[in-house]
Design an enzyme around this catalytic site. Structure first.
Site, PDB file in Angstrom:
ATOM      1  N   CYS A 102       0.728  -1.090   0.145  1.00 54.18           N
ATOM      2  CA  CYS A 102      -0.004  -0.131  -0.113  1.00 54.18           C
ATOM      3  C   CYS A 102       1.006   1.361   0.133  1.00 54.18           C
ATOM      4  O   CYS A 102       0.568   2.131  -0.868  1.00 54.18           O
ATOM      5  CB  CYS A 102      -0.972   0.042   1.121  1.00 54.18           C
ATOM      6  SG  CYS A 102      -1.831   1.758   1.504  1.00 54.18           S
ATOM      7  N   CYS A 105       1.550   3.813   5.080  1.00 51.29           N
ATOM      8  CA  CYS A 105       2.364   4.088   6.260  1.00 51.29           C
ATOM      9  C   CYS A 105       3.453   3.114   6.616  1.00 51.29           C
ATOM     10  O   CYS A 105       3.419   2.268   6.785  1.00 51.29           O
ATOM     11  CB  CYS A 105       1.380   3.886   7.436  1.00 51.29           C
ATOM     12  SG  CYS A 105       0.264   2.560   7.310  1.00 51.29           S
ATOM     13  N   CYS A 184      -7.364  -0.764   6.957  1.00 53.06           N
ATOM     14  CA  CYS A 184      -6.864   0.188   7.031  1.00 53.06           C
ATOM     15  C   CYS A 184      -6.669   0.725   8.513  1.00 53.06           C
ATOM     16  O   CYS A 184      -7.742   1.382   8.874  1.00 53.06           O
ATOM     17  CB  CYS A 184      -6.910   1.571   6.133  1.00 53.06           C
ATOM     18  SG  CYS A 184      -5.889   2.845   6.306  1.00 53.06           S
ATOM     19  N   GLN A 308      -7.478  19.726   9.657  1.00 53.80           N
ATOM     20  CA  GLN A 308      -6.496  18.888  10.189  1.00 53.80           C
ATOM     21  C   GLN A 308      -6.896  17.498  10.099  1.00 53.80           C
ATOM     22  O   GLN A 308      -8.082  17.177  10.817  1.00 53.80           O
ATOM     23  CB  GLN A 308      -6.083  19.378  11.608  1.00 53.80           C
ATOM     24  CG  GLN A 308      -5.521  20.714  11.919  1.00 53.80           C
ATOM     25  CD  GLN A 308      -4.060  21.068  11.259  1.00 53.80           C
ATOM     26  OE1 GLN A 308      -3.448  19.990  10.855  1.00 53.80           O
ATOM     27  NE2 GLN A 308      -3.716  22.020  10.940  1.00 53.80           N
ATOM     28  N   TYR A 348      -3.250  31.762   6.605  1.00 56.69           N
ATOM     29  CA  TYR A 348      -3.627  30.390   6.159  1.00 56.69           C
ATOM     30  C   TYR A 348      -4.301  29.768   7.251  1.00 56.69           C
ATOM     31  O   TYR A 348      -4.193  28.937   7.779  1.00 56.69           O
ATOM     32  CB  TYR A 348      -2.386  29.519   5.992  1.00 56.69           C
ATOM     33  CG  TYR A 348      -1.327  29.945   5.114  1.00 56.69           C
ATOM     34  CD1 TYR A 348      -1.412  30.033   3.596  1.00 56.69           C
ATOM     35  CD2 TYR A 348      -0.307  30.778   5.493  1.00 56.69           C
ATOM     36  CE1 TYR A 348      -0.529  30.399   3.040  1.00 56.69           C
ATOM     37  CE2 TYR A 348       0.639  31.274   4.769  1.00 56.69           C
ATOM     38  CZ  TYR A 348       0.580  31.038   3.189  1.00 56.69           C
ATOM     39  OH  TYR A 348       1.604  31.607   2.532  1.00 56.69           O
ATOM     40  N   GLU A 369      -7.471  33.869   4.323  1.00 53.75           N
ATOM     41  CA  GLU A 369      -7.414  32.336   3.815  1.00 53.75           C
ATOM     42  C   GLU A 369      -7.930  32.527   2.204  1.00 53.75           C
ATOM     43  O   GLU A 369      -9.059  33.555   1.884  1.00 53.75           O
ATOM     44  CB  GLU A 369      -8.566  31.377   4.609  1.00 53.75           C
ATOM     45  CG  GLU A 369      -8.956  30.286   3.967  1.00 53.75           C
ATOM     46  CD  GLU A 369      -8.054  29.209   3.655  1.00 53.75           C
ATOM     47  OE1 GLU A 369      -7.080  28.968   4.454  1.00 53.75           O
ATOM     48  OE2 GLU A 369      -8.257  28.418   2.519  1.00 53.75           O
ATOM     49  N   CYS A 451       4.164  21.698   8.448  1.00 50.41           N
ATOM     50  CA  CYS A 451       3.997  20.477   8.159  1.00 50.41           C
ATOM     51  C   CYS A 451       5.326  19.654   7.564  1.00 50.41           C
ATOM     52  O   CYS A 451       5.399  18.658   7.190  1.00 50.41           O
ATOM     53  CB  CYS A 451       2.741  19.943   7.592  1.00 50.41           C
ATOM     54  SG  CYS A 451       2.495  20.736   6.069  1.00 50.41           S
TER      55      CYS A 451
END
Ligand code: SAH
Length: 494
Positions: A102, A105, A184, A308, A348, A369, A451
């Site tokens: 997959c 992860c 998943c 998020q 943002y 935004e 991030c």
């Protein structure tokens, strides 16, 4: 380790080459034995043959592996594990039967505590090596107590198999195929159930999945978003242009099997780009938004607005942001008093979550935004929470900053120039121009939510030119079992 290099002449005939001392003359298809000593950006194992770097897919630090070279360049090679010769003590069994194929992860086989250590190290090394920044405090990384089933959003791709339509994920590097999915462990159970229901409805109606190579087929994506820990679910079926057949049948099935569903939408993507968000959509049943609660505020989140993906950790993230914005434990910045609190610009701002959660403790908030649906949600959210001193500007952050830096920004009534600029940009970070404009606005403090430490680092370094010093950084694990890491950085102007 003295690495032994095997050169594969044919699948059944492998020639063993002597141990190497100089940069290896590898080629694609060679098989090498490697000691994996670190992790690289993107989560691959890192091994060295002398000083020559090999990125190894499927390996974790501490492993000794036999790997086949998949790419060879002057300065590095890439390889994929074909056999495990000695297992790292940090390895753990992967939970998912699709692990390895997959690609969602990549660190499921790495002990969670070790994942956190590597992420913390990645933040420090990015700031030091990519930003040349050394004189800062790094707080311990904030991890999850239970790092499973944390995602509140899934964007499934739809393809075809001999059994009919398949609703799953695209394997890494395979933009034109879809991996069938049975489980998943990053998604909540409600999302897994919706996937199954939609897949069986597609097959019952013989509806074809999409073929991005030929641009043919009909069903392109399934987007499932949830709020309040799975108590609310929003479903969007993304298709090529054309009426959705048996839409009532789909609504019936979903509502019968999944009482937590609050809205079912049909979105149309008539273009070649593989996007599942930001599309025109029609409500088939219910409402086109979720109601979420985070950091003490209620939030409406529309299907096309960002939120998020890990709600539990969003609480943690916003708690840290609030600590830095309010300068808790620090002396109040000049001009700020406990009575008024700082003026904050929330750049943002998405659906307004950070600005609204801070509203009660700060003087005023100006939020900026670009996505109209998110701004509409944010304004509604202010009303929903009875908050009046947060002002929302719809627009491009870089342009708003340009006007502010040039002194020509028309501020909404009740807002003022900032004491704290809060920045939460997409992965690409801030452009050089945007950095210079933030610099010229000259707020005493910047709280940068990132991030991607690889873009935070150069941005923080560029801000030094405008008198900002990186004071401290706190990494937060929003994305367990993936190599991604979030962090909150506080920059103070001297
Ligand atoms: N702070 C918010 C959202 C962060 S995600 C939260 O915590 O939920 C980044 C947001 O920036 C998204 O909502 C995206 O729509 C917006 N965005 C991306 N580029 C932008 C730009 N150039 N100008 C303004 N907003 C932008």
């Amino acid at each position: 380790m003295a690495d032994v290099v095997f050169r594969s002449i044919a699948w059944s005939n492998t020639r063993i080459l002597p141990p190497m001392t100089a940069a290896p003359r590898l080629q694609k298809g060679d098989v090498v034995d490697l000691s994996v000593t670190g992790l690289a950006f993107g989560g691959k194992g890192l091994a060295k043959i002398d000083d020559f770097v090999v990125f190894v897919t499927g390996a974790v630090p501490g492993d000794v592996v036999r790997a086949r070279v998949t790419k060879y360049k002057k300065r590095y090679a890439e390889a994929r594990v074909v056999g495990l010769l000695a297992s790292s003590p940090d390895r753990c069994p992967a939970r998912c039967t699709s692990f390895g194929s997959c690609g969602g992860c990549v660190w499921q086989n790495l002990d969670y505590g070790v994942q956190l250590d590597y992420k913390a190290r990645q933040v420090r090394e990015s700031l030091e090596h990519l930003g040349g920044l050394h004189d800062f405090t790094q707080r311990p990384i904030v991890g999850m107590a239970d790092p499973w089933r944390y995602r509140n959003r899934a964007d499934f791709s739809v393809g075809m198999s001999e059994k009919g339509a398949v609703v799953g994920f695209r394997p890494p590097g395979r933009w034109d195929s879809v991996l069938p999915l049975t489980e998943c462990h990053l998604l909540n159970r409600a999302t897994e159930g919706v996937r199954e229901t939609v897949e069986s409805w597609l097959r019952a109606n013989d509806l074809p999945g999409w073929n991005p190579r030929s641009g043919t087929g009909y069903i392109r994506h399934l987007v499932v978003r949830s709020a309040q820990n799975g108590a609310e679910t929003l479903v969007s079926v993304v298709t090529a242009p054309g009426e959705l057949p048996d839409a009532n049948g789909l609504v019936q099935r979903l509502r019968t099997s999944h009482p937590e569903i609050v809205g079912i939408l049909h979105a149309v993507n008539g273009g070649r780009a593989e996007v599942s968000s930001g599309l025109e959509s029609r409500v088939l049943w219910g409402r086109p938004f979720l109601l979420e609660r985070v950091a003490g505020v209620s939030l409406r989140v529309s299907i096309n607005a960002f939120f998020q993906t890990n709600t539990l950790m969003a609480h943690e993230l916003y708690r840290i942001v609030s600590r830095e914005v309010l300068a808790e434990g620090d002396a109040a910045a000049p001009g700020e008093t406990a009575a008024t609190g700082p003026v904050v610009w929330d750049l943002y701002s998405g659906v307004g979550s950070i600005g609204l959660s801070l509203a009660k403790q700060v003087g005023s908030v100006l939020a900026v935004e670009a996505v109209p649906a998110a701004v509409a949600d944010a304004r509604e959210n202010a009303r929903l929470n009875g908050i009046s001193d947060v002002h929302f500007l719809e627009g491009d952050v870089a342009k708003v900053l340009r006007d502010a830096a040039d002194g020509v920004l028309t501020l909404p009534e009740g807002s003022a120039l900032p004491d704290v600029v809060l920045i939460d940009p997409p992965r690409a970070g801030l452009s050089k121009k945007a950095v210079s404009r933030v610099g010229k606005v000259g707020a005493p403090r910047i709280v940068y939510v990132s991030c991607n430490p690889a873009t935070l680092a150069p941005n923080a370094a560029q801000l030094q030119e405008y008198g900002y010093h990186l004071e401290r950084v706190t990494p937060v694990d929003m994305f367990p079992h993936t190599p991604h890491v979030e962090c909150v950085a506080l920059l103070v102007r001297s």
